[in-house]
Design a protein around this motif. Structure first.
Motif, mmCIF file in Angstrom:
data_model
loop_
_atom_site.group_PDB
_atom_site.id
_atom_site.type_symbol
_atom_site.label_atom_id
_atom_site.label_comp_id
_atom_site.label_asym_id
_atom_site.label_seq_id
_atom_site.Cartn_x
_atom_site.Cartn_y
_atom_site.Cartn_z
ATOM 1 N N UNK A 177 0.777 -0.919 0.052
ATOM 2 C CA UNK A 177 0.021 -0.059 -0.083
ATOM 3 C C UNK A 177 0.841 1.236 0.159
ATOM 4 N N UNK A 178 2.023 1.231 0.778
ATOM 5 C CA UNK A 178 2.729 2.147 0.892
ATOM 6 C C UNK A 178 3.552 2.585 -0.524
ATOM 7 N N UNK A 179 3.941 1.559 -1.126
ATOM 8 C CA UNK A 179 4.483 1.644 -2.358
ATOM 9 C C UNK A 179 3.555 2.194 -3.461
ATOM 10 N N UNK A 180 2.309 1.928 -3.323
ATOM 11 C CA UNK A 180 1.199 2.465 -4.124
ATOM 12 C C UNK A 180 1.043 3.899 -4.071
ATOM 13 N N UNK A 181 1.047 4.316 -2.798
ATOM 14 C CA UNK A 181 0.957 5.683 -2.242
ATOM 15 C C UNK A 181 2.149 6.549 -2.773
ATOM 16 N N UNK A 182 3.289 5.995 -2.870
ATOM 17 C CA UNK A 182 4.372 6.748 -3.108
ATOM 18 C C UNK A 182 4.687 6.605 -4.513
ATOM 19 N N UNK A 183 3.935 5.844 -5.268
ATOM 20 C CA UNK A 183 4.090 5.537 -6.695
ATOM 21 C C UNK A 183 5.411 4.993 -7.136
ATOM 22 N N UNK A 184 5.884 4.103 -6.333
ATOM 23 C CA UNK A 184 7.081 3.132 -6.662
ATOM 24 C C UNK A 184 6.847 1.774 -6.758
ATOM 25 N N UNK A 185 7.787 0.991 -7.104
ATOM 26 C CA UNK A 185 7.670 -0.385 -7.170
ATOM 27 C C UNK A 185 7.988 -0.754 -5.654
ATOM 28 N N UNK A 186 7.662 -2.098 -5.509
ATOM 29 C CA UNK A 186 7.880 -2.910 -3.952
ATOM 30 C C UNK A 186 9.506 -3.078 -3.964
ATOM 31 N N UNK A 187 10.192 -2.950 -5.042
ATOM 32 C CA UNK A 187 11.633 -3.256 -4.847
ATOM 33 C C UNK A 187 12.066 -1.835 -4.392
ATOM 34 N N UNK A 188 11.612 -0.633 -4.860
ATOM 35 C CA UNK A 188 12.028 0.900 -4.481
ATOM 36 C C UNK A 188 11.734 0.802 -3.113
ATOM 37 N N UNK A 189 10.425 0.651 -2.716
ATOM 38 C CA UNK A 189 10.089 0.657 -1.278
ATOM 39 C C UNK A 189 11.073 -0.068 -0.393
ATOM 40 N N UNK A 190 11.263 -1.185 -0.699
ATOM 41 C CA UNK A 190 12.249 -1.978 0.219
ATOM 42 C C UNK A 190 13.515 -1.094 0.116
ATOM 43 N N UNK A 191 14.226 -0.510 -0.702
ATOM 44 C CA UNK A 191 15.299 0.316 -0.347
ATOM 45 C C UNK A 191 14.912 1.616 0.144
ATOM 46 N N UNK A 192 13.757 2.147 -0.022
ATOM 47 C CA UNK A 192 13.286 3.337 0.950
ATOM 48 C C UNK A 192 13.406 2.769 2.384
ATOM 49 N N UNK A 193 12.910 1.714 2.773
ATOM 50 C CA UNK A 193 12.802 0.974 4.080
ATOM 51 C C UNK A 193 14.127 0.824 4.721
ATOM 52 N N UNK A 194 15.091 0.495 3.571
ATOM 53 C CA UNK A 194 16.406 0.368 4.243
ATOM 54 C C UNK A 194 17.152 1.540 4.414
ATOM 55 N N UNK A 195 16.770 2.543 3.857
ATOM 56 C CA UNK A 195 17.504 3.909 3.873
ATOM 57 C C UNK A 195 16.830 4.894 5.139
ATOM 58 N N UNK A 196 15.509 4.299 5.711
ATOM 59 C CA UNK A 196 15.023 4.843 6.957
ATOM 60 C C UNK A 196 13.606 5.090 6.696
ATOM 61 N N UNK A 197 12.964 4.925 5.769
ATOM 62 C CA UNK A 197 11.474 5.000 5.680
ATOM 63 C C UNK A 197 10.808 4.197 7.032
ATOM 64 N N UNK A 198 10.062 4.962 7.772
ATOM 65 C CA UNK A 198 9.758 4.147 9.243
ATOM 66 C C UNK A 198 8.833 3.065 8.900
ATOM 67 N N UNK A 199 9.409 2.057 9.590
ATOM 68 C CA UNK A 199 8.606 0.838 9.742
ATOM 69 C C UNK A 199 8.820 -0.022 10.858
ATOM 70 N N UNK A 200 7.765 -0.878 11.306
ATOM 71 C CA UNK A 200 7.952 -1.696 12.698
ATOM 72 C C UNK A 200 8.112 -3.251 12.330
#
Length: 255
Positions: free
Chosen positions: A129-152
């Motif tokens: 859902x977050x990937x869709x809201x940001x308009x990016x792929x799941x792969x890119x979102x995973x990269x964002x999470x590694x960079x610091x996009x908050x997740x629990x």
């Protein structure tokens, strides 16, 4: 609905100014503790639809004396008072997220320690859902999470707080989120644990570009002219971090 009355605001403001005028360490620490406790109480009360609890990694706060006694903290205390005074309901996810991130940042400044926010499950969304809201792929979102996009870390598929998506779109808070993520990792990890992670991340780039050397991977390429040079800069930063941590371990620091 106001979170703090004008009378309490004015009296606390006077107490803070007086404590700093006297440069009284006990009074300054008392005012800092009071403002911190007010923020926690108000956030837990006002945002119970988002938060379950806020916890600390220590039972007693050992203040960073240099920061707490500084004019920066005086200004921060007065700013927090104003924010609590002006905080109204309802509050958007974006405004809640800014408040949460600023509290995290300030707490780190005053204590050098970690603060943990436990969210209600229905306030969390799935990475897809977050990937869709940001308009990016799941792969890119995973990269964002590694960079610091908050997740629990949770057993549920819902891992990303609603506000994280909005904050990621905000240039200032996106950088702050990434900075705090790295600082929290530093607090929680030994140098050896982080070095192991760095090795894994470096290996991903080596496999992707089929070479062990960044120079060879980007040989003959004008980095500044690339549409997306993020791989180059991230690989370069990882190599620098590898060197720093290796020196730290060899030097026997960080323990």
């Amino acid at each position: 609905m106001k979170m703090m009355t004008a009378t309490i605001f004015e009296e606390t403001e006077k107490d803070i100014e007086n404590a700093y005028k006297l440069q009284s360490k006990p009074k300054i620490e008392k005012e800092t503790s009071y403002v911190l406790s007010q923020i926690i109480v108000i956030m837990l009360g006002a945002f119970k639809d988002r938060l379950k609890e806020i916890t600390f990694d220590t039972t007693y706060i050992h203040f960073n004396e240099q920061y707490v006694l500084s004019d920066k903290n005086r200004m921060a205390l007065l700013e927090w008072l104003k924010r609590l005074m002006l905080l109204g309901m309802p509050t958007s996810d974006l405004e809640f997220g800014k408040l949460k991130l600023d509290l995290e940042d300030w707490y780190y400044q005053i204590s050098g320690k970690d603060i943990v926010f436990d969210y209600r499950e229905d306030y969390l969304i799935k990475p897809k859902q977050a990937a869709e809201l940001l308009g990016v792929s799941n792969v890119t979102l995973n990269k964002y999470m590694k960079q610091g996009l908050e997740h629990v870390d949770t057993s549920s598929h819902n891992k990303i707080p609603n506000h994280a998506v909005d904050l990621w779109k905000d240039p200032v808070y996106c950088i702050k989120m990434q900075y705090l993520y790295q600082e929290k990792k530093r607090l929680r990890q030994t140098p050896e644990e982080r070095l192991s992670e760095v090795y894994e991340e470096l290996m991903q780039y080596k496999k992707k570009y089929k070479t062990s050397y960044i120079e060879k991977a980007f040989e003959g390429i004008d980095i500044d002219a690339m549409d997306d040079p993020s791989d180059y800069y991230e690989w370069r930063d990882l190599l620098e971090e590898e060197g720093r941590i290796t020196d730290q371990i060899i030097g026997g620091e960080g323990h």
